[in-house]
Design a protein around this motif. Sequence first.
Motif, short mmCIF file in Angstrom:
data_model
loop_
_atom_site.label_atom_id
_atom_site.label_comp_id
_atom_site.label_asym_id
_atom_site.label_seq_id
_atom_site.Cartn_x
_atom_site.Cartn_y
_atom_site.Cartn_z
N ARG A 30 64.04 63.47 25.47
CA ARG A 30 63.05 62.69 26.22
C ARG A 30 62.01 63.60 26.87
O ARG A 30 60.85 63.27 26.97
N THR A 31 62.44 64.78 27.34
CA THR A 31 61.53 65.69 28.03
C THR A 31 60.53 66.32 27.07
O THR A 31 59.35 66.48 27.39
N THR A 32 60.98 66.67 25.88
CA THR A 32 60.11 67.36 24.93
C THR A 32 59.44 66.43 23.94
O THR A 32 58.84 66.89 22.96
N ALA A 33 59.49 65.14 24.15
CA ALA A 33 58.91 64.20 23.18
C ALA A 33 57.40 64.40 23.07
O ALA A 33 56.85 64.44 21.97
N GLY A 34 56.70 64.56 24.18
CA GLY A 34 55.25 64.75 24.14
C GLY A 34 54.87 66.07 23.50
O GLY A 34 53.93 66.16 22.71
N LEU A 35 55.64 67.10 23.84
CA LEU A 35 55.36 68.43 23.27
C LEU A 35 55.58 68.42 21.76
O LEU A 35 54.78 68.98 21.01
N ARG A 36 56.64 67.76 21.32
CA ARG A 36 56.89 67.69 19.87
C ARG A 36 55.81 66.89 19.16
O ARG A 36 55.41 67.23 18.05
N GLY A 37 55.31 65.85 19.80
CA GLY A 37 54.24 65.06 19.20
C GLY A 37 52.96 65.89 19.05
O GLY A 37 52.29 65.84 18.01
N ARG A 38 52.64 66.66 20.10
CA ARG A 38 51.45 67.53 20.01
C ARG A 38 51.64 68.61 18.96
O ARG A 38 50.71 68.94 18.23
#
Length: 143
Positions: A30-38
């Motif tokens: 959940r924490t790295t979801a945005g980073l993985r998307g970018r």
Amino acid sequence: MAVAAQQALGVSRRPLRVGRIRYGLWWLDRTTAGLRGRARALAGGTAAAGRELAWAAELSLRTMTRTAELSRPEPWSDRKLLVSATVLAVCALAVATVLGAGMARWAMTESNSLLFAAAGAPAVGLVFLSLAYLVFASRRGCR
């Protein structure tokens, strides 16, 4: 009514028991979801740019080979051949002097002279390439 719906669906009020490791993995996801998307978007853009560069290189190579096939050397005059041979000889002498000095330093095991030894093969290759062009430039096209 809500209780009846929860009982029919098998939903209870007690939370699921989740271990530390599974909770840690869920939290990390959940924490790295945005980073993985970018990162995924950046990787997609980089791959698209790489495909464009490969396509441009392929087109350039096709054009270059087509141009090389269609180009036919025309005979040079004696004056032009003499001037070209003189310029080539002076350049070859300069390359030989620089390479000789570099190889002498390299033979004396100086640490900064490896560049001269490494640059020797391409320099000699360029001199031979220009000499080959000079030799075959006076030949008439036979196609």
